[in-house]
Design a protein around this motif. Sequence first.
Motif, PDB file in Angstrom:
ATOM      1  N   LEU A 177      52.931  56.954  48.696  1.00 34.71           N
ATOM      2  CA  LEU A 177      51.635  56.280  48.779  1.00 34.71           C
ATOM      3  C   LEU A 177      51.562  55.320  49.959  1.00 34.71           C
ATOM      4  O   LEU A 177      50.520  55.167  50.586  1.00 34.71           O
ATOM      5  CB  LEU A 177      51.374  55.479  47.499  1.00 34.71           C
ATOM      6  N   ARG A 178      52.647  54.651  50.258  1.00 37.37           N
ATOM      7  CA  ARG A 178      52.577  53.638  51.319  1.00 37.37           C
ATOM      8  C   ARG A 178      53.722  53.679  52.321  1.00 37.37           C
ATOM      9  O   ARG A 178      53.523  53.618  53.518  1.00 37.37           O
ATOM     10  CB  ARG A 178      52.509  52.244  50.698  1.00 37.37           C
ATOM     11  N   GLY A 179      54.941  53.752  51.816  1.00 37.39           N
ATOM     12  CA  GLY A 179      56.117  53.617  52.696  1.00 37.39           C
ATOM     13  C   GLY A 179      56.093  54.594  53.858  1.00 37.39           C
ATOM     14  O   GLY A 179      56.320  54.211  55.018  1.00 37.39           O
ATOM     15  N   ASN A 180      55.800  55.831  53.558  1.00 36.08           N
ATOM     16  CA  ASN A 180      55.813  56.838  54.618  1.00 36.08           C
ATOM     17  C   ASN A 180      54.706  56.631  55.643  1.00 36.08           C
ATOM     18  O   ASN A 180      54.850  57.005  56.806  1.00 36.08           O
ATOM     19  CB  ASN A 180      55.707  58.240  54.011  1.00 36.08           C
ATOM     20  N   VAL A 181      53.601  56.046  55.209  1.00 34.88           N
ATOM     21  CA  VAL A 181      52.536  55.756  56.177  1.00 34.88           C
ATOM     22  C   VAL A 181      53.067  54.797  57.236  1.00 34.88           C
ATOM     23  O   VAL A 181      52.832  54.959  58.435  1.00 34.88           O
ATOM     24  CB  VAL A 181      51.300  55.157  55.468  1.00 34.88           C
ATOM     25  N   GLU A 182      53.833  53.824  56.789  1.00 35.47           N
ATOM     26  CA  GLU A 182      54.400  52.852  57.737  1.00 35.47           C
ATOM     27  C   GLU A 182      55.404  53.496  58.685  1.00 35.47           C
ATOM     28  O   GLU A 182      55.376  53.277  59.891  1.00 35.47           O
ATOM     29  CB  GLU A 182      55.082  51.715  56.975  1.00 35.47           C
ATOM     30  N   THR A 183      56.323  54.284  58.128  1.00 35.35           N
ATOM     31  CA  THR A 183      57.380  54.839  58.997  1.00 35.35           C
ATOM     32  C   THR A 183      56.819  55.939  59.918  1.00 35.35           C
ATOM     33  O   THR A 183      57.190  56.006  61.086  1.00 35.35           O
ATOM     34  CB  THR A 183      58.539  55.415  58.164  1.00 35.35           C
ATOM     35  N   ILE A 184      55.942  56.756  59.392  1.00 40.68           N
ATOM     36  CA  ILE A 184      55.469  57.890  60.192  1.00 40.68           C
ATOM     37  C   ILE A 184      54.528  57.445  61.307  1.00 40.68           C
ATOM     38  O   ILE A 184      54.583  57.965  62.417  1.00 40.68           O
ATOM     39  CB  ILE A 184      54.814  58.944  59.273  1.00 40.68           C
ATOM     40  N   ARG A 234      54.763  69.752  46.291  1.00 41.79           N
ATOM     41  CA  ARG A 234      55.325  68.997  47.423  1.00 41.79           C
ATOM     42  C   ARG A 234      56.467  68.101  46.977  1.00 41.79           C
ATOM     43  O   ARG A 234      57.495  68.003  47.644  1.00 41.79           O
ATOM     44  CB  ARG A 234      54.233  68.136  48.081  1.00 41.79           C
ATOM     45  N   LEU A 235      56.276  67.414  45.863  1.00 41.32           N
ATOM     46  CA  LEU A 235      57.306  66.463  45.438  1.00 41.32           C
ATOM     47  C   LEU A 235      58.607  67.163  45.061  1.00 41.32           C
ATOM     48  O   LEU A 235      59.668  66.546  45.113  1.00 41.32           O
ATOM     49  CB  LEU A 235      56.807  65.606  44.271  1.00 41.32           C
ATOM     50  N   GLU A 236      58.556  68.403  44.694  1.00 42.72           N
ATOM     51  CA  GLU A 236      59.792  69.089  44.289  1.00 42.72           C
ATOM     52  C   GLU A 236      60.455  69.860  45.425  1.00 42.72           C
ATOM     53  O   GLU A 236      61.547  70.401  45.236  1.00 42.72           O
ATOM     54  CB  GLU A 236      59.518  70.031  43.107  1.00 42.72           C
ATOM     55  N   ALA A 237      59.817  69.943  46.598  1.00 45.84           N
ATOM     56  CA  ALA A 237      60.407  70.804  47.638  1.00 45.84           C
ATOM     57  C   ALA A 237      60.378  70.250  49.056  1.00 45.84           C
ATOM     58  O   ALA A 237      61.043  70.790  49.937  1.00 45.84           O
ATOM     59  CB  ALA A 237      59.731  72.175  47.608  1.00 45.84           C
ATOM     60  N   VAL A 238      59.630  69.200  49.301  1.00 45.48           N
ATOM     61  CA  VAL A 238      59.570  68.633  50.653  1.00 45.48           C
ATOM     62  C   VAL A 238      60.346  67.314  50.652  1.00 45.48           C
ATOM     63  O   VAL A 238      60.182  66.511  49.735  1.00 45.48           O
ATOM     64  CB  VAL A 238      58.099  68.383  51.061  1.00 45.48           C
ATOM     65  N   PRO A 239      61.199  67.079  51.665  1.00 46.29           N
ATOM     66  CA  PRO A 239      61.904  65.786  51.706  1.00 46.29           C
ATOM     67  C   PRO A 239      60.936  64.616  51.511  1.00 46.29           C
ATOM     68  O   PRO A 239      59.824  64.627  52.044  1.00 46.29           O
ATOM     69  CB  PRO A 239      62.514  65.774  53.118  1.00 46.29           C
ATOM     70  N   ARG A 240      61.364  63.651  50.739  1.00 45.40           N
ATOM     71  CA  ARG A 240      60.452  62.578  50.328  1.00 45.40           C
ATOM     72  C   ARG A 240      59.970  61.708  51.479  1.00 45.40           C
ATOM     73  O   ARG A 240      58.950  61.029  51.348  1.00 45.40           O
ATOM     74  CB  ARG A 240      61.113  61.707  49.259  1.00 45.40           C
ATOM     75  N   ASN A 241      60.677  61.733  52.589  1.00 45.04           N
ATOM     76  CA  ASN A 241      60.232  60.936  53.740  1.00 45.04           C
ATOM     77  C   ASN A 241      59.230  61.684  54.619  1.00 45.04           C
ATOM     78  O   ASN A 241      58.827  61.190  55.653  1.00 45.04           O
ATOM     79  CB  ASN A 241      61.438  60.485  54.575  1.00 45.04           C
ATOM     80  N   LYS A 242      58.816  62.865  54.183  1.00 45.66           N
ATOM     81  CA  LYS A 242      57.920  63.691  54.997  1.00 45.66           C
ATOM     82  C   LYS A 242      56.612  64.025  54.280  1.00 45.66           C
ATOM     83  O   LYS A 242      56.048  65.103  54.468  1.00 45.66           O
ATOM     84  CB  LYS A 242      58.647  64.977  55.379  1.00 45.66           C
ATOM     85  N   GLU A 258      62.374  55.154  35.222  1.00 45.29           N
ATOM     86  CA  GLU A 258      61.033  54.746  35.651  1.00 45.29           C
ATOM     87  C   GLU A 258      61.056  54.135  37.045  1.00 45.29           C
ATOM     88  O   GLU A 258      60.171  54.375  37.849  1.00 45.29           O
ATOM     89  CB  GLU A 258      60.475  53.702  34.682  1.00 45.29           C
ATOM     90  N   ASP A 259      62.071  53.337  37.303  1.00 43.49           N
ATOM     91  CA  ASP A 259      62.146  52.683  38.610  1.00 43.49           C
ATOM     92  C   ASP A 259      62.316  53.687  39.746  1.00 43.49           C
ATOM     93  O   ASP A 259      61.725  53.542  40.814  1.00 43.49           O
ATOM     94  CB  ASP A 259      63.317  51.687  38.636  1.00 43.49           C
ATOM     95  N   GLN A 260      63.158  54.667  39.489  1.00 44.22           N
ATOM     96  CA  GLN A 260      63.351  55.694  40.519  1.00 44.22           C
ATOM     97  C   GLN A 260      62.049  56.450  40.772  1.00 44.22           C
ATOM     98  O   GLN A 260      61.679  56.718  41.924  1.00 44.22           O
ATOM     99  CB  GLN A 260      64.445  56.675  40.077  1.00 44.22           C
ATOM    100  N   ALA A 261      61.366  56.783  39.700  1.00 48.34           N
ATOM    101  CA  ALA A 261      60.099  57.518  39.854  1.00 48.34           C
ATOM    102  C   ALA A 261      59.066  56.667  40.587  1.00 48.34           C
ATOM    103  O   ALA A 261      58.358  57.154  41.477  1.00 48.34           O
ATOM    104  CB  ALA A 261      59.573  57.935  38.481  1.00 48.34           C
ATOM    105  N   LEU A 262      59.027  55.403  40.227  1.00 41.71           N
ATOM    106  CA  LEU A 262      58.069  54.504  40.862  1.00 41.71           C
ATOM    107  C   LEU A 262      58.364  54.338  42.348  1.00 41.71           C
ATOM    108  O   LEU A 262      57.444  54.300  43.178  1.00 41.71           O
ATOM    109  CB  LEU A 262      58.138  53.144  40.157  1.00 41.71           C
ATOM    110  N   ALA A 263      59.627  54.277  42.691  1.00 43.82           N
ATOM    111  CA  ALA A 263      60.004  54.138  44.102  1.00 43.82           C
ATOM    112  C   ALA A 263      59.540  55.363  44.895  1.00 43.82           C
ATOM    113  O   ALA A 263      59.062  55.248  46.033  1.00 43.82           O
ATOM    114  CB  ALA A 263      61.520  53.963  44.225  1.00 43.82           C
ATOM    115  N   LEU A 264      59.666  56.528  44.292  1.00 43.42           N
ATOM    116  CA  LEU A 264      59.184  57.742  44.957  1.00 43.42           C
ATOM    117  C   LEU A 264      57.668  57.670  45.136  1.00 43.42           C
ATOM    118  O   LEU A 264      57.128  57.974  46.205  1.00 43.42           O
ATOM    119  CB  LEU A 264      59.576  58.976  44.125  1.00 43.42           C
ATOM    120  N   GLY A 265      56.980  57.250  44.090  1.00 43.81           N
ATOM    121  CA  GLY A 265      55.526  57.122  44.179  1.00 43.81           C
ATOM    122  C   GLY A 265      55.100  56.155  45.269  1.00 43.81           C
ATOM    123  O   GLY A 265      54.184  56.424  46.047  1.00 43.81           O
TER     124      GLY A 265
END
Lengths: 426, 426, 426
Positions: free
Chosen positions: C416-423, C356-364, C405-412
Amino acid sequence: MTATLSATLFQELENLVLIDPHSHINPLSAASKNLADLMGYHYYTELAHSAGLPKDQIEGPEITPKEKVGRLVEKLADLDNTIQVSWLLEMCREFFGFADDRITKDNWESLYDSAEQKMSQPDWEQQVLKHSKLEKVFLTNDFDDPLEGFDTGVYIPCLRTDDLVFHFLKKAVRDRLHKATGIEAIDAGTLRTAIGKLFQHFVAKGARACAISLPPTFSPVKVDPGAASTIIKHAVKGQRLTNSEQDMLSSFVFWTLTEYCAEFKLPFDLMIGVNRRVYEAGVYQGQDLYDTRVSLIQYKEVLNAFPQVTFPISVLTHMSNQELVSYSWIFPNIVANGHWWYSNTPTYIELDTRSRLEAVPRNKQIGYYSDMYKLEFALPKFRMYRRILARVLAEDFVQRRGWSEDQALALGKQVLRGNVETIFHI
Amino acid sequence: MTATLSATLFQELENLVLIDPHSHINPLSAASKNLADLMGYHYYTELAHSAGLPKDQIEGPEITPKEKVGRLVEKLADLDNTIQVSWLLEMCREFFGFADDRITKDNWESLYDSAEQKMSQPDWEQQVLKHSKLEKVFLTNDFDDPLEGFDTGVYIPCLRTDDLVFHFLKKAVRDRLHKATGIEAIDAGTLRTAIGKLFQHFVAKGARACAISLPPTFSPVKVDPGAASTIIKHAVKGQRLTNSEQDMLSSFVFWTLTEYCAEFKLPFDLMIGVNRRVYEAGVYQGQDLYDTRVSLIQYKEVLNAFPQVTFPISVLTHMSNQELVSYSWIFPNIVANGHWWYSNTPTYIELDTRSRLEAVPRNKQIGYYSDMYKLEFALPKFRMYRRILARVLAEDFVQRRGWSEDQALALGKQVLRGNVETIFHI
Amino acid sequence: MTATLSATLFQELENLVLIDPHSHINPLSAASKNLADLMGYHYYTELAHSAGLPKDQIEGPEITPKEKVGRLVEKLADLDNTIQVSWLLEMCREFFGFADDRITKDNWESLYDSAEQKMSQPDWEQQVLKHSKLEKVFLTNDFDDPLEGFDTGVYIPCLRTDDLVFHFLKKAVRDRLHKATGIEAIDAGTLRTAIGKLFQHFVAKGARACAISLPPTFSPVKVDPGAASTIIKHAVKGQRLTNSEQDMLSSFVFWTLTEYCAEFKLPFDLMIGVNRRVYEAGVYQGQDLYDTRVSLIQYKEVLNAFPQVTFPISVLTHMSNQELVSYSWIFPNIVANGHWWYSNTPTYIELDTRSRLEAVPRNKQIGYYSDMYKLEFALPKFRMYRRILARVLAEDFVQRRGWSEDQALALGKQVLRGNVETIFHI
């Protein structure tokens, strides 16, 4: 230690000059003219649309290439995790000296301009071929392609046959066939003769393969020419066919193509599993998906009937890969071919590569093809594959099975290039 | 560190004396007599044929064992990537002191001769058993096997029932049943009684399991004996059955077998998913493939009807493994059994092992069986599995879950041997 | 180095305060009262039963919580390899200071008592929320839930609709609907109105999603209200429906729910693939399994008809994950949601997360939800996921793709949380 070894093998594989056994390159316009040619690739438009960009923002005659890129760039931040965007960055770095780690609204315009300048150099196409270590590239040609105006020693024709097998019912397709061959296909015999003409033309122009993409429901059977004639006559009169008649017609054409592959000694690339137009409101080329419920057993009859025809088979999903491994291991006329479309991402490539390399004879595997529409994509796509291949060779063969580096490298070179030569007679 | 740990665990697992819970060993000729017995294993003949060796070069009464090996050796270079060829090399190294890294046209004859010499030693079979740390080996016996002339304490009988379930229509099968039991099966009652006789015979001879391989379409249901009788009478008269009648007949026999498994307290090994004779021109035992579209839900009725029968289930493909994991986790009467045939390659074994060890109760898993035809194969096959098992134990249990080495090793020993004893009552 | 990086990322992800987007928490009794509340979770009862514990030993009104735990503990040794038991140990260590590496017949009673003491503290629920870093938890509410007596700012209502779609034929369900809405659903119109009332009620109480679990055979189509009315009238009269009528009725209700999701702007969580009551003699909630032969193409019509509705889709098996990846990549209205039930074990989570992380847009992508019945389970379940996510980010993004590391952490953090809020518009 494995990491070092993997890096060494990758460097060695990077030096290999390639023949790309499947692409959608237009040989009259093989390389890109601007960033829109790269970012217009359906991977970017469909992912941006999926992430929220309305289709009309990127499709329409009034949108200039630069506008299109600008709009796509605004969505790139939502896609930067995808492997597809990593290809884009790699192209920009490799070809245009792009040095940032993201393409953003702040840096894209200068990238656009410098890329356009580079791409406008008269020998751009040659630069890309050379830099990408590409010696030859297989095409995907419409059956009525004149195959003229390009060097068929570099761009190798391939007869694509989806239209004939699945769209013979459309008058436009029949008209194209008529025009290309001078023969009006009105029954089994004339259709057979017309298709023979296509093969003669393609083979005369150096074609090295026949190819088709197939829906998950397709299961070709041998159809009696008399029954086929009746259906063809209905079709030509514009009558509606039942589903069963449509299937018989498709089977008849498919079977006829296979007979000609035998006669002309052309491998028949089967690309199995795609449902067209599943998401009908999608962007151009971004509407197709699939149903994993498909099996190679659907091709049992044709595989047994044509032992003399080589079938390089691609499957659309990782879920079909084990069948491809097992069927290639048993049937002499099957070759496991590349990593197609929705399976062309690292997680699936790695598992599929491992399973093929440990169970399919090494002379029956084609490691990778680009499937590209523009020449610049060969570099990042093949590089992705080479990285994975190097890792698998390092771990599974050198580390776990005690092979020497040279032995592992030879295996890598064979699946990357050697088999393309032997299987397609190049 | 994980690599070291994995190596340590592997060494410990290597010391374990085994009971092999499924093989095709002929106990009257368990070990090989020459290299042709090893290289005649269908894995080598079918892979060589798939890689281009014509079938008539290796099959035929006029071909001597040595000729056959010579011809197969010429194709080995195309197969040396396969895990199956790595087993061959490992056997040659381990048993015959072979020291090269490939078997080639230059070194095979001396290997052949030295192997033949070794294998002609009168205690060769005992040497192999001892060197391979094999204590007992399950057989696969035809239903009419007299089970005589061998030590059933070492070679454990297993009643194989494919013929009864799927080929009762063949007169030869009915004649064999008649001869073996003294009963002519002419209706449901007599067939039931005849099958009962087989169970009595097998159990008296120390059988520890009943077994069957099943096509992906099979879905057994309980059939009324009256309806079954009508069909059996048709069958006995040589009348053709409809597909539905054939299915009912198969279901009836399968159900009857399961009833006897309950009565005689025999586990019933189900080996699910194989289509026979898919590649009809293939070499001996190299014609079978599969359709991944199969589900354990097809066995819902029988699993619910026989809670007292243990079903060690093998699935033909990695694609069915998650179902096996989930069904073993829910149904008390299912045991996840080994890595069968097309799934018996490292990539799939590793994933399937990981997923089973983390989700199926530890007392309900049989790690591995050899499926071998000749005794020498147990060593490389079990060793392949032990390597993978050691790696999974090291990574998933010691490294990631903080288990001690002893705890991990105890789990490994249980799935490799302990569960074979408890599940088959040895 | 990757191991260190992975550990660092894990620690960072552990600091993240969560919103759990799917659970079965009863907000009036969210935390556990004793160890039986934890060990009564179906994972333990069904695994213990599968490993050999008779159902009547752990189910029945006469069994006290302590007796139940005592009996389950006796079977724990057969389950200690499972990831589910590792969750139990982690809860005991984290919440009750348990220091042994196994729960045994010798130590469980003191654990039981100390746990009960801890859980009886008046602020236990708050302690668990705080210690687990849980800010909000989505519920799964029956359609007639009054949604009263709890803080809907912490426990977010979600309208669960299985009963309406699949059990409208049951008088008890219709009576509940009547009682909840004041409307007697006797035809398409009144049923529609009644369902509308439910949406009004739920949305007024802060619901953020509608949800349903679906069998592998379901394939919703648009049904004409006239035809639906006829069927509903039959149903209300208690007449038996044909399978086809039952399907049409389910489709009609499902379609109506989707229309309201559009109107009320609620995401519709589809949880696809479960067959109920496959093992009918199983323990409570331990009877359901599946058939892997299912495809998202069954939802083609509804996905195309409702572009304005977001469908967070969960699939029951790893075998469906690639379809989820591909469909999320193409359809703007699909979100890949969590790791459900039989796929919620590390081997499958890791592969599914990578793909999923390599093929689905990160906001989905919604990384994970607990699916828990008791609050204490969020900690070990989310921790298991965070460990895997950290490893994937370290290997695939930092190591292989050169992310910081920061970029990876932001994706994580986003999955884990950001998308729950927006979706879910929180």
